[in-house]
Design a protein around this motif. Structure first.
Motif, mmCIF file in Angstrom:
data_model
loop_
_atom_site.group_PDB
_atom_site.id
_atom_site.type_symbol
_atom_site.label_atom_id
_atom_site.label_comp_id
_atom_site.label_asym_id
_atom_site.label_seq_id
_atom_site.Cartn_x
_atom_site.Cartn_y
_atom_site.Cartn_z
ATOM 1 N N LEU A 66 37.295 34.262 53.789
ATOM 2 C CA LEU A 66 36.410 35.408 53.572
ATOM 3 C C LEU A 66 36.412 35.779 52.108
ATOM 4 O O LEU A 66 37.371 35.512 51.389
ATOM 5 N N GLU A 72 33.158 43.742 57.470
ATOM 6 C CA GLU A 72 34.287 42.844 57.715
ATOM 7 C C GLU A 72 35.284 42.855 56.556
ATOM 8 O O GLU A 72 36.479 42.684 56.747
ATOM 9 N N THR A 73 34.799 43.080 55.340
ATOM 10 C CA THR A 73 35.669 42.991 54.163
ATOM 11 C C THR A 73 35.902 44.335 53.480
ATOM 12 O O THR A 73 36.607 44.401 52.475
ATOM 13 N N LYS A 74 35.360 45.401 54.039
ATOM 14 C CA LYS A 74 35.446 46.729 53.410
ATOM 15 C C LYS A 74 36.887 47.150 53.110
ATOM 16 O O LYS A 74 37.181 47.657 52.030
ATOM 17 N N VAL A 93 29.091 43.604 47.610
ATOM 18 C CA VAL A 93 28.462 43.405 48.906
ATOM 19 C C VAL A 93 29.039 44.403 49.901
ATOM 20 O O VAL A 93 30.249 44.483 50.071
ATOM 21 N N ASN A 94 28.175 45.154 50.554
ATOM 22 C CA ASN A 94 28.611 46.128 51.556
ATOM 23 C C ASN A 94 28.756 45.410 52.892
ATOM 24 O O ASN A 94 27.821 45.328 53.665
ATOM 25 N N ASP A 95 29.949 44.863 53.146
ATOM 26 C CA ASP A 95 30.219 44.087 54.355
ATOM 27 C C ASP A 95 31.330 44.777 55.142
ATOM 28 O O ASP A 95 32.451 44.881 54.650
ATOM 29 N N LYS A 115 32.359 31.795 50.697
ATOM 30 C CA LYS A 115 33.008 31.584 51.986
ATOM 31 C C LYS A 115 32.801 30.130 52.404
ATOM 32 O O LYS A 115 31.702 29.596 52.287
#
Length: 82
Positions: A30, A40-42, A36-38, A15
């Motif tokens: 992004l 915002e980006t799921k 990665v368990n995020d 990022k």
């Protein structure tokens, strides 16, 4: 086991990276990394399996690129200082 998202050049995508997108300066807004368990980006991971949002205000505005390693028009330029 998966590996982090990368440019065609092999550099890991982060990022804030400065990039050239279709020849125009842009920035990675992004990174939707399946590792990665995020929250915002799921959605991007569920819909596309991951990828990056590129902000390039002159031509494209914003574009989501899912197949980053084969994206010839997404070129790493430099890391963000911050």
């Amino acid at each position: 086991m998966s590996v982090p998202l990368r440019y065609q050049s092999g550099e890991e995508i982060k990022k804030g990276d400065r990039v050239l997108f279709h020849g125009e300066p842009g920035q990675i807004e992004l990174v939707a990394d399946p590792l990665v368990n995020d929250p915002e980006t799921k959605w991007y991971v569920q819909e596309y399996g991951g990828g990056v949002m590129v902000a390039e205000p002159k031509v494209s505005g914003r574009a989501f690129v899912s197949d980053t390693e084969n994206a010839e028009d997404l070129i790493f330029a430099s890391r963000s200082a911050g």
